[in-house]
Design a protein around this motif. Structure first.
Motif, mmCIF file in Angstrom:
data_model
loop_
_atom_site.group_PDB
_atom_site.id
_atom_site.type_symbol
_atom_site.label_atom_id
_atom_site.label_comp_id
_atom_site.label_asym_id
_atom_site.label_seq_id
_atom_site.Cartn_x
_atom_site.Cartn_y
_atom_site.Cartn_z
ATOM 1 N N VAL A 46 0.652 -1.351 -0.062
ATOM 2 C CA VAL A 46 0.106 -0.013 0.111
ATOM 3 C C VAL A 46 0.957 1.239 0.038
ATOM 4 C CG1 VAL A 46 -1.683 1.426 1.207
ATOM 5 C CG2 VAL A 46 -1.845 -1.114 1.168
ATOM 6 N N PRO A 47 0.704 2.041 -0.874
ATOM 7 C CA PRO A 47 1.309 3.463 -0.972
ATOM 8 C C PRO A 47 0.584 4.340 0.159
ATOM 9 C CG PRO A 47 0.141 3.422 -2.800
ATOM 10 C CD PRO A 47 -0.282 2.038 -2.094
ATOM 11 N N VAL A 48 1.273 5.228 0.860
ATOM 12 C CA VAL A 48 0.809 6.040 1.677
ATOM 13 C C VAL A 48 1.356 7.439 1.532
ATOM 14 C CG1 VAL A 48 0.571 6.503 4.387
ATOM 15 C CG2 VAL A 48 1.011 4.219 3.472
ATOM 16 N N GLU A 49 0.339 8.624 1.740
ATOM 17 C CA GLU A 49 0.667 9.768 1.570
ATOM 18 C C GLU A 49 1.671 10.284 2.594
ATOM 19 O OE1 GLU A 49 -1.137 14.413 1.940
ATOM 20 O OE2 GLU A 49 -2.545 12.565 2.070
ATOM 21 N N SER A 50 2.830 11.101 2.352
ATOM 22 C CA SER A 50 3.827 11.527 2.995
ATOM 23 C C SER A 50 4.373 12.724 2.783
ATOM 24 C CB SER A 50 4.949 10.432 3.418
ATOM 25 O OG SER A 50 6.044 10.782 3.950
ATOM 26 N N GLY A 51 4.598 13.618 3.373
ATOM 27 C CA GLY A 51 5.181 14.804 3.198
ATOM 28 C C GLY A 51 6.833 14.898 3.483
ATOM 29 N N GLU A 57 1.576 10.118 14.072
ATOM 30 C CA GLU A 57 0.289 9.120 13.915
ATOM 31 C C GLU A 57 0.945 8.003 13.158
ATOM 32 O OE1 GLU A 57 -0.144 12.527 13.104
ATOM 33 O OE2 GLU A 57 -1.408 13.006 15.001
ATOM 34 N N ASP A 58 1.497 8.171 11.958
ATOM 35 C CA ASP A 58 2.172 6.924 11.179
ATOM 36 C C ASP A 58 3.055 6.277 11.728
ATOM 37 O OD1 ASP A 58 0.528 7.773 8.855
ATOM 38 O OD2 ASP A 58 2.211 9.149 7.956
ATOM 39 N N ALA A 59 4.178 7.182 12.391
ATOM 40 C CA ALA A 59 4.920 6.161 13.377
ATOM 41 C C ALA A 59 4.619 5.446 14.577
ATOM 42 C CB ALA A 59 5.950 7.378 14.028
ATOM 43 N N GLU A 60 3.501 5.848 15.110
ATOM 44 C CA GLU A 60 2.777 4.922 16.029
ATOM 45 C C GLU A 60 2.083 3.749 15.446
ATOM 46 O OE1 GLU A 60 1.401 3.693 19.637
ATOM 47 O OE2 GLU A 60 2.621 5.472 19.428
ATOM 48 N N LEU A 61 1.360 4.022 14.321
ATOM 49 C CA LEU A 61 1.133 2.888 13.707
ATOM 50 C C LEU A 61 1.989 1.806 13.217
ATOM 51 C CD1 LEU A 61 -2.147 4.444 11.500
ATOM 52 C CD2 LEU A 61 -2.386 3.004 13.404
ATOM 53 N N LEU A 62 3.011 2.260 12.620
ATOM 54 C CA LEU A 62 3.949 1.359 12.253
ATOM 55 C C LEU A 62 4.719 0.685 13.212
ATOM 56 C CD1 LEU A 62 5.681 3.833 9.505
ATOM 57 C CD2 LEU A 62 4.434 1.541 9.003
ATOM 58 N N SER A 63 5.019 1.529 14.550
ATOM 59 C CA SER A 63 5.699 0.801 15.374
ATOM 60 C C SER A 63 4.840 -0.374 16.121
ATOM 61 C CB SER A 63 5.795 1.911 16.426
ATOM 62 O OG SER A 63 6.532 1.304 17.806
ATOM 63 N N THR A 93 12.303 0.327 16.630
ATOM 64 C CA THR A 93 11.026 0.383 15.995
ATOM 65 C C THR A 93 9.930 1.189 16.778
ATOM 66 O OG1 THR A 93 10.443 -1.756 16.753
ATOM 67 C CG2 THR A 93 11.492 -1.335 14.333
ATOM 68 N N SER A 94 10.254 1.687 17.859
ATOM 69 C CA SER A 94 9.385 2.433 18.908
ATOM 70 C C SER A 94 8.947 3.914 18.046
ATOM 71 C CB SER A 94 10.273 2.904 20.218
ATOM 72 O OG SER A 94 11.424 3.766 19.495
ATOM 73 N N LYS A 95 7.968 4.300 18.269
ATOM 74 C CA LYS A 95 7.464 5.568 17.808
ATOM 75 C C LYS A 95 8.740 6.752 17.817
ATOM 76 C CE LYS A 95 4.069 9.340 18.251
ATOM 77 N NZ LYS A 95 3.219 9.779 19.172
ATOM 78 N N GLU A 96 9.262 6.744 18.920
ATOM 79 C CA GLU A 96 10.540 7.723 19.043
ATOM 80 C C GLU A 96 11.782 7.262 18.018
ATOM 81 O OE1 GLU A 96 9.056 5.772 21.726
ATOM 82 O OE2 GLU A 96 7.772 7.614 22.575
ATOM 83 N N GLY A 97 11.895 6.057 17.720
ATOM 84 C CA GLY A 97 12.992 5.528 17.048
ATOM 85 C C GLY A 97 12.655 5.818 15.557
ATOM 86 N N LEU A 98 11.360 5.616 15.166
ATOM 87 C CA LEU A 98 10.959 6.140 13.970
ATOM 88 C C LEU A 98 10.763 7.658 13.451
ATOM 89 C CD1 LEU A 98 8.245 3.247 13.513
ATOM 90 C CD2 LEU A 98 10.492 3.159 12.294
ATOM 91 N N LEU A 99 10.644 8.317 14.645
ATOM 92 C CA LEU A 99 10.342 9.675 14.324
ATOM 93 C C LEU A 99 11.968 10.355 14.318
ATOM 94 C CD1 LEU A 99 7.685 10.634 16.609
ATOM 95 C CD2 LEU A 99 7.760 10.705 13.975
ATOM 96 N N ASP A 100 12.904 9.671 14.959
ATOM 97 C CA ASP A 100 14.276 9.897 15.176
ATOM 98 C C ASP A 100 14.955 9.670 13.480
ATOM 99 O OD1 ASP A 100 16.809 11.054 16.078
ATOM 100 O OD2 ASP A 100 17.565 8.948 16.039
#
Length: 189
Positions: A46-51, A57-63, A93-100
């Motif tokens: 699935v492609p997902v819109e991303s700026g 919110e994406d990082a939380e779902l992915l985590s 793969t924590s939300k914080e790690g993905l945002l970093d």
């Protein structure tokens, strides 16, 4: 389980070569996944819109999705030639790690994947990322059904004023539309 909170560059040449060999058959250029690889795994995509790459919110779902498959860290591997920047990282793969990861690498094309390639998240600078893996993983990672996620991306493609970008994003939609993996969902038309 990792205790890392931030991403960590991989600088060992042998580890870098090993990481690059993982993506060799998975990626087609910096913005696409290899269709033969996807078919061989019977994966959903699935492609997902991303700026950038990920919003919180994406990082939380992915985590959550990554932890559901017991993945506490993954590799981030550049899918383009880069100079003066590390090309491989360990990413918690924590939300914080993905945002970093997003903070440090949002201006570049990267693939996130596990060493056993149980999923791939291809982060592009072309205003989208791809989530690929077993259908249940993908639906958890995007927080909705495959059909709803595709419908959202299609709506995003039509919002572009720039004809070239709109056509490109539509081609991304069409390229991955057939990939439902083991899902019983109907393909979004």
């Amino acid at each position: 389980m990792t205790s890392r909170v931030t991403i960590e560059p991989i600088t060992d040449t042998v580890q870098i070569e090993s990481a690059l060999s993982l993506v060799a058959n998975v990626i087609e250029g910096p913005h696409h996944l290899n269709l033969s690889f996807l078919r061989s795994r019977n994966w959903a995509v699935v492609p997902v819109e991303s700026g950038s790459h990920f919003i919180p919110e994406d990082a939380e779902l992915l985590s959550r999705a990554l932890h559901s498959i017991e993945c506490s860290e993954c590799l981030a591997i550049a899918t383009e030639l880069l100079k003066n920047i590390d090309i491989c990282y360990w990413v918690p793969t924590s939300k914080e790690g993905l945002l970093d990861f997003d903070y440090q690498c949002a201006l570049f094309n990267f693939a996130l994947l596990s060493e056993n390639i149980s999923f791939v998240i291809l982060c592009t600078v072309a205003d989208y990322y791809l989530v690929a893996g077993q259908a249940d993983f993908v639906t958890r990672a995007v927080g909705k059904s495959l059909q709803a996620a595709r419908r959202d991306f299609l709506k995003f493609t039509t919002a572009w004023q720039d004809d070239v970008m709109r056509k490109y994003l539509r081609s991304v939609y069409k390229r991955y539309e057939p990939f439902n993996g083991d899902s019983d969902e109907q393909i979004c038309k």
